[in-house]
Design a protein around this motif. Structure first.
Motif, PDB file in Angstrom:
ATOM      1  N   ARG A 125       0.020   5.296  -5.878  1.00 15.38           N
ATOM      2  CA  ARG A 125       1.266   4.545  -6.078  1.00 15.38           C
ATOM      3  C   ARG A 125       2.358   5.430  -6.683  1.00 15.38           C
ATOM      4  O   ARG A 125       3.518   5.374  -6.281  1.00 15.38           O
ATOM      5  CB  ARG A 125       1.029   3.325  -6.958  1.00 15.38           C
ATOM      6  CG  ARG A 125       0.424   2.153  -6.202  1.00 15.38           C
ATOM      7  CD  ARG A 125       0.471   0.863  -7.014  1.00 15.38           C
ATOM      8  NE  ARG A 125      -0.343   0.874  -8.226  1.00 15.38           N
ATOM      9  CZ  ARG A 125      -1.655   0.665  -8.261  1.00 15.38           C
ATOM     10  NH1 ARG A 125      -2.318   0.409  -7.145  1.00 15.38           N
ATOM     11  NH2 ARG A 125      -2.318   0.683  -9.400  1.00 15.38           N
ATOM     12  N   THR A 127       2.856   8.572  -6.400  1.00 20.75           N
ATOM     13  CA  THR A 127       3.369   9.566  -5.451  1.00 20.75           C
ATOM     14  C   THR A 127       3.756   8.955  -4.109  1.00 20.75           C
ATOM     15  O   THR A 127       4.203   9.661  -3.212  1.00 20.75           O
ATOM     16  CB  THR A 127       2.316  10.664  -5.204  1.00 20.75           C
ATOM     17  OG1 THR A 127       1.126  10.065  -4.665  1.00 20.75           O
ATOM     18  CG2 THR A 127       1.975  11.414  -6.490  1.00 20.75           C
ATOM     19  N   GLY A 128       3.613   7.652  -3.985  1.00 22.46           N
ATOM     20  CA  GLY A 128       3.765   6.975  -2.699  1.00 22.46           C
ATOM     21  C   GLY A 128       5.119   7.072  -2.036  1.00 22.46           C
ATOM     22  O   GLY A 128       5.210   7.021  -0.820  1.00 22.46           O
ATOM     23  N   ASP A 129       6.193   7.232  -2.805  1.00 26.97           N
ATOM     24  CA  ASP A 129       7.522   7.324  -2.207  1.00 26.97           C
ATOM     25  C   ASP A 129       7.884   8.741  -1.794  1.00 26.97           C
ATOM     26  O   ASP A 129       8.961   8.972  -1.254  1.00 26.97           O
ATOM     27  CB  ASP A 129       8.585   6.805  -3.184  1.00 26.97           C
ATOM     28  CG  ASP A 129       8.490   5.304  -3.383  1.00 26.97           C
ATOM     29  OD1 ASP A 129       7.936   4.613  -2.494  1.00 26.97           O
ATOM     30  OD2 ASP A 129       8.962   4.820  -4.424  1.00 26.97           O
ATOM     31  N   LYS A 131       7.117  12.516   0.212  1.00 22.98           N
ATOM     32  CA  LYS A 131       6.462  13.055   1.412  1.00 22.98           C
ATOM     33  C   LYS A 131       5.248  13.837   0.933  1.00 22.98           C
ATOM     34  O   LYS A 131       5.350  14.989   0.527  1.00 22.98           O
ATOM     35  CB  LYS A 131       7.411  13.965   2.183  1.00 22.98           C
ATOM     36  CG  LYS A 131       8.562  13.249   2.811  1.00 22.98           C
ATOM     37  CD  LYS A 131       9.413  14.232   3.586  1.00 22.98           C
ATOM     38  CE  LYS A 131      10.574  13.534   4.229  1.00 22.98           C
ATOM     39  NZ  LYS A 131      11.429  14.467   4.961  1.00 22.98           N
TER      40      LYS A 131
END
Length: 142
Positions: A125, A127-129, A131
């Protein structure tokens, strides 16, 4: 289809290993198409029994501190070595866990953050946004 050769898990003295990032990147550039220097970054559930695990604790804490200190320099070196179409570099770090196993966090950007989380789902979560991709490296230890 073309075959590409690379090393997605190169360690050096940026955390606890040997050799400089420059040397690792120069060596990789000589015979590979891509490379990632993967520093050891976090271990949220590290065993903390000093009597039994003192050397493990010292090694890891020292490596984690070095990586955090030199992270901006590593990002600059990785960015400078990246030559699209010739030699590709990926920022990355290793996140350790007794419960989930070790995971490498790879980024498709020139300036990646060092993000920690207490569990693998929370790391995903956090690092989810970005690339990025999370790849397992070792199985769990418990």
């Amino acid at each position: 289809m073309k075959t590409y050769w690379g090393d997605m898990h190169s360690h050096c003295a940026i955390s606890y290993g040997y050799g400089t990032p420059k040397r690792a990147l120069d060596n990789a550039r000589q015979h590979l198409d891509f490379c990632s220097i993967t520093g050891h970054a976090f271990w949220p559930d590290m065993p903390m029994d000093i009597k039994q695990h003192n050397n493990v604790i010292l090694t890891h804490f020292g490596g984690f501190e070095k990586l955090q200190h030199f992270w901006p320099d590593l990002m600059a070196a990785i960015k400078a070595a990246n030559k699209p179409g010739e030699f590709i570099t990926f920022p990355s770090y290793e996140w350790h866990s007794m419960k989930y196993g070790d995971y490498n966090v790879y980024f498709n950007t020139d300036d990646a953050p060092l993000l920690n989380a207490p569990t693998l789902p929370e790391l995903a979560r956090a690092t989810g946004d970005l690339k990025r991709m999370l790849l397992p490296h070792h199985c769990a230890y418990i």
